[in-house]
Design a protein around this motif. Structure first.
Motif, PDB file in Angstrom:
ATOM      1  N   LYS A 156       0.848  -1.193   0.000  1.00  0.00           N
ATOM      2  CA  LYS A 156       0.000   0.000   0.000  1.00  0.00           C
ATOM      3  C   LYS A 156       0.883   1.243   0.000  1.00  0.00           C
ATOM      4  O   LYS A 156       1.779   1.389   0.831  1.00  0.00           O
ATOM      5  CB  LYS A 156      -0.920  -0.006   1.213  1.00  0.00           C
ATOM      6  N   VAL A 200      -2.012  -1.297  -3.563  1.00  0.00           N
ATOM      7  CA  VAL A 200      -3.145  -0.467  -3.143  1.00  0.00           C
ATOM      8  C   VAL A 200      -2.649   0.973  -3.098  1.00  0.00           C
ATOM      9  O   VAL A 200      -1.639   1.263  -2.453  1.00  0.00           O
ATOM     10  CB  VAL A 200      -3.678  -0.900  -1.767  1.00  0.00           C
ATOM     11  N   VAL A 255     -13.849  -5.112  -3.254  1.00  0.00           N
ATOM     12  CA  VAL A 255     -14.386  -4.692  -1.953  1.00  0.00           C
ATOM     13  C   VAL A 255     -15.858  -4.302  -2.080  1.00  0.00           C
ATOM     14  O   VAL A 255     -16.196  -3.256  -2.652  1.00  0.00           O
ATOM     15  CB  VAL A 255     -13.580  -3.521  -1.367  1.00  0.00           C
ATOM     16  N   VAL A 301     -18.459  -3.747   5.168  1.00  0.00           N
ATOM     17  CA  VAL A 301     -17.827  -4.673   4.223  1.00  0.00           C
ATOM     18  C   VAL A 301     -18.491  -6.042   4.325  1.00  0.00           C
ATOM     19  O   VAL A 301     -18.686  -6.587   5.409  1.00  0.00           O
ATOM     20  CB  VAL A 301     -16.319  -4.790   4.503  1.00  0.00           C
ATOM     21  N   THR A 343     -16.572 -10.197  -0.551  1.00  0.00           N
ATOM     22  CA  THR A 343     -15.257  -9.592  -0.757  1.00  0.00           C
ATOM     23  C   THR A 343     -14.173 -10.658  -0.804  1.00  0.00           C
ATOM     24  O   THR A 343     -13.245 -10.584  -1.622  1.00  0.00           O
ATOM     25  CB  THR A 343     -14.963  -8.568   0.350  1.00  0.00           C
ATOM     26  N   GLY A 384      -7.357   2.352  -3.123  1.00  0.00           N
ATOM     27  CA  GLY A 384      -7.618   2.183  -1.703  1.00  0.00           C
ATOM     28  C   GLY A 384      -8.796   3.038  -1.270  1.00  0.00           C
ATOM     29  O   GLY A 384      -9.313   3.864  -2.045  1.00  0.00           O
ATOM     30  N   ALA A 398     -15.085   1.446  -1.796  1.00  0.00           N
ATOM     31  CA  ALA A 398     -15.847   0.197  -1.830  1.00  0.00           C
ATOM     32  C   ALA A 398     -17.027   0.388  -2.764  1.00  0.00           C
ATOM     33  O   ALA A 398     -17.297   1.504  -3.235  1.00  0.00           O
ATOM     34  CB  ALA A 398     -16.324  -0.187  -0.424  1.00  0.00           C
ATOM     35  N   LEU A 435     -14.467   3.693   2.863  1.00  0.00           N
ATOM     36  CA  LEU A 435     -14.200   2.919   4.067  1.00  0.00           C
ATOM     37  C   LEU A 435     -13.824   3.799   5.248  1.00  0.00           C
ATOM     38  O   LEU A 435     -13.459   3.286   6.304  1.00  0.00           O
ATOM     39  CB  LEU A 435     -13.069   1.918   3.810  1.00  0.00           C
ATOM     40  N   SER A 487      -7.434   3.242   3.109  1.00  0.00           N
ATOM     41  CA  SER A 487      -6.480   2.565   2.227  1.00  0.00           C
ATOM     42  C   SER A 487      -5.685   1.504   2.988  1.00  0.00           C
ATOM     43  O   SER A 487      -5.371   0.441   2.452  1.00  0.00           O
ATOM     44  CB  SER A 487      -5.527   3.581   1.585  1.00  0.00           C
ATOM     45  N   THR A 507      -8.025  -1.368   3.252  1.00  0.00           N
ATOM     46  CA  THR A 507      -8.066  -2.080   1.976  1.00  0.00           C
ATOM     47  C   THR A 507      -6.884  -3.036   1.852  1.00  0.00           C
ATOM     48  O   THR A 507      -7.038  -4.203   1.485  1.00  0.00           O
ATOM     49  CB  THR A 507      -8.050  -1.096   0.796  1.00  0.00           C
TER      50      THR A 507
END
Length: 402
Positions: A6, A38, A100, A108, A113, A133, A136, A146, A151, A154
């Motif tokens: 990420k 990500v 996601v 979530v 997912t 990231g 969703a 989110l 991120s 994620t």
């Protein structure tokens, strides 16, 4: 090895940093590893977009607008990787590979997912997925978010669901430091830290990794925090160890409650240190401390109560800001320790409410970012332990469903 990396907004904040990120990703691919990326919005793009929404906009429109930061980042990275002859695919909400998915409540959907993440993992044999990231997709196909730090969430969530070996959080700090290097001279990198330690630091101001992300870490998944200037994604930084455990524990022996009262104790620098030092010199262990406007309470083993009271009385006599000391026994402490439970909205009420409904008086309540300690009369300990265990089980089932 399968890696999820990420890259935070700072690590993608300029074209030069995007190039650096692409170099580090290409190096992992050249070494024969699988990697999914990500990407956060470049720099402070998300905050700038939010600041520019000066008009009335519903949640759906706001999510679409702020998603443009991440959508731009994945395209930049994909193009930079292509320039290095690395096959990459940007993955965003609405695409066939998007993983996601939320449920009808906006949380979530773990089952869906996980299935989609597995499909994305299968594609890693042929390409490097570069995933937006923070974002969703709802069951209706709309974009949602989110939340802050999304991120990180994620990345660790996908690392878990894609059976990755490691998640690397690339950010603007050299892992976790012993202190803020901008404030503390000689601050150095911590090689390893537990999820509970890091969560406590995160909830008290340390901006290393979003606490919500750590709930997706399990023992099989390594998570590491790394500075974007390091270059090599496979080494360095701070390893985050362990997983959150939801535990209900009761102290085996009774405790005594020693309370020192004084005029404006809160304005007396060093008072806690002085009183704790006095107890330490007598070899007395302090189980917990609770503070009030004009009092400090120390919970110690009941067997040490008389010595503790005598010791603190000497401090009261020698300090004009202190008035008196009292000793009350016997108390039990039931602790709830866990990653998500203590910080879930309303969870303290869900845990202690049934205790009050049972007619049990709660003598004290001490909380931290990862624990709740309930102090009650010793004779009521078994009833309280049973009540708390049952309630935590109910709350934990709700967290799992979410």
């Amino acid at each position: 090895m399968r890696v999820v990396a990420k890259f935070g907004g700072t690590s993608l904040g300029t074209g030069e940093r995007v190039e650096r990120a692409a170099d580090s990703i290409a190096s992992v691919v050249a070494d024969g590893h699988q990697i999914a990326v990500v990407a956060s919005a470049m720099g402070s793009t998300t905050d700038e977009l939010l600041d520019d929404i000066t008009f009335e906009a519903d949640n759906a429109d706001r999510a679409e607008i702020v998603s443009m930061g991440e959508r731009t980042s994945v395209r930049m990275l994909k193009a930079a990787l292509a320039a290095r002859d690395v096959d990459a695919t940007f993955v965003e909400p609405g695409g066939d590979l998007w993983p996601v998915i939320t449920d009808s409540h906006g949380e979530v959907d773990p089952e869906t997912t996980r299935e989609r993440a597995a499909a994305l993992a299968d594609a890693m044999d042929d390409t490097v997925p570069v995933v937006t990231g923070f974002l969703a997709e709802t069951p209706a196909g709309n974009v949602t978010t989110l939340g802050r730090g999304g991120s990180d969430t994620t990345a660790v969530m996908l690392g878990n669901y894609m059976d990755a070996d490691e998640v690397v959080i690339v950010t603007d700090v050299e892992g976790v430091m012993t202190g803020d290097p901008g404030v503390v001279e000689g601050a150095r990198n911590v090689a390893r830290i537990t999820v509970d330690e890091l969560r406590n630091l995160s909830f008290r101001g340390a901006e290393v990794i979003a606490p919500s992300a750590l709930s997706y870490k399990d023992e099989a998944l390594d998570v590491r925090v790394l500075h974007y200037q390091h270059g090599d994604l496979t080494t360095g930084g701070t390893n985050i160890e362990g997983t959150f455990q939801n535990i209900v524990d009761m102290e085996e022996d009774p405790l005594a409650c020693i309370t020192v009262a004084g005029r404006a104790i809160r304005n007396r620098p060093g008072i806690l240190s002085d009183l704790s030092e006095a107890l330490f010199e007598q070899g007395i262990n302090v189980d917990a401390v609770a503070s009030g406007m004009d009092s400090l309470t120390f919970y110690v083993d009941a067997d040490d109560a008389e010595t503790a009271e005598t010791t603190l009385h000497e401090e009261v006599v020698d300090d004009e800001s202190l008035s008196s000391v009292t000793n009350e026994s016997d108390f039990a402490v039931v602790r709830v320790m866990g990653g998500e439970l203590p910080n879930r909205p309303g969870v303290i009420n869900e845990i202690v409410g049934p205790i009050s409904e049972a007619g049990v008086t709660i003598h004290d309540l001490v909380t931290s970012a990862t624990s709740v300690a309930v102090f009650v009369d010793w004779t009521e300990r078994e009833e309280v332990l049973s009540t708390v265990q049952e309630q935590v089980s109910i709350v934990h089932e709700g967290v799992d469903r979410a």
